[in-house]
Enzyme design. Structure first.
Site, mmCIF file in Angstrom:
data_model
loop_
_atom_site.group_PDB
_atom_site.id
_atom_site.type_symbol
_atom_site.label_atom_id
_atom_site.label_comp_id
_atom_site.label_asym_id
_atom_site.label_seq_id
_atom_site.Cartn_x
_atom_site.Cartn_y
_atom_site.Cartn_z
ATOM 1 C CD GLU A 1 -2.513 1.324 2.679
ATOM 2 O OE1 GLU A 1 -3.439 2.149 2.768
ATOM 3 O OE2 GLU A 1 -2.185 0.551 3.608
ATOM 4 C CD GLU B 1 -6.606 1.798 6.974
ATOM 5 O OE1 GLU B 1 -5.990 0.868 7.510
ATOM 6 O OE2 GLU B 1 -6.179 2.407 5.972
#
Length: 264
Positions: free
Chosen positions: A145, A243
């Site tokens: 990521e 998130e």
């Protein structure tokens, strides 16, 4: 194609529970069918029990990490000199993921703390190749990521072009890109164009509003009505990680789901 949302338990239900196991139960009680979790150091058996008890899907587990070391608390995958630690953390995370039937692990990169960036790139690439083999043996996927400098200053994996280059060098179909739209907007902007450019590499999505990382329906830079339709057209059929930092409380903020026309 219906979108599917998973509660990221690093961010959601933290105001009501300190343990991951209890957050899993709270997520289930409030309608979530899937969760994303950190490696549950010190409570693996409790988390396994909570997953079995609730029947939730564990859609993503973060690589185990060293809380005691400032450089390694965001991962070890790219950090020169930490290769042995990375392998032990990878083995532990894969073992845990098997216990909760999770097929996807976030291979956190770690922080760049000086030296030659090329050494980090070499370490990262070598460790990802090792991870690809280990994960393939367990029929799992690893994701990397790109994270923006405002959220995690010094994080090694900090751009989509860098990620694409690394993935090309690793050349493993089970090491893929995690596209967190909060980070993507901070890093590059132009979300729809960037997603189209890297579409073939993406294996997971996460969401939050920009700039304050709140719920998708909070006023901000991203129009999630448009974004979610784009993800449907994108053809992604996996779980989307929520998130975000609740603006008030997790439960009070869940109205965004129905407001934007979806269900958990």
């Amino acid at each position: 194609m219906a979108l599917k949302f998973a509660a990221n338990l690093n961010f959601l239900f933290t105001e009501r529970a300190t343990s991951i196991a209890e957050r899993i139960r709270l997520a289930h009680q409030n309608g979530f069918r899937a969760v994303e979790i950190p490696y549950p150091e010190g409570e693996t058996s409790d988390v396994v029990s909570a997953v079995k008890e609730t029947g939730v899907v564990v859609s993503l587990v973060n690589l185990a990490f060293d809380k005691s070391d400032d450089q390694l608390r965001f991962g070890s995958t790219s950090v020169p000199g930490s290769e042995k630690l990375f392998r032990s953390q990878l083995d532990a995370t894969i073992d845990f993921a098997r216990q909760v039937n999770c097929g996807k692990i976030h291979l956190t990169a770690g922080l760049f703390k000086g030296g030659q960036e090329s050494d980090y790139t070499k370490t990262y690439t070598a460790n990802l190749k090792i991870a690809a083999d280990s994960l393939r043996a367990s029929k799992m996927i690893g994701v990397i990521e790109p994270i923006n400098k405002y959220a995690v200053p010094g994080y090694y994996m900090n751009s989509y072009s860098k990620a694409a280059g690394i993935l090309a060098d690793v050349a493993a179909d089970n090491i893929q890109l995690l596209a967190d739209l909060y980070h993507l907007q901070h890093l590059h902007g132009n979300v729809s164009k960037t997603l189209e450019e890297y579409k073939a590499l993406i294996g997971h999505f996460q969401i939050a509003q920009v700039p304050h990382r709140h719920e998708p329906d909070v006023s901000g830079e991203l129009d999630y009505g448009f974004v979610f339709k784009a993800l449907q057209e994108f053809g992604y059929d996996g779980w989307i990680g929520c998130e975000y930092k609740p603006k008030t409380t997790t439960v009070e903020g869940l109205g965004w789901v129905s407001k934007l026309g979806y269900t958990l």
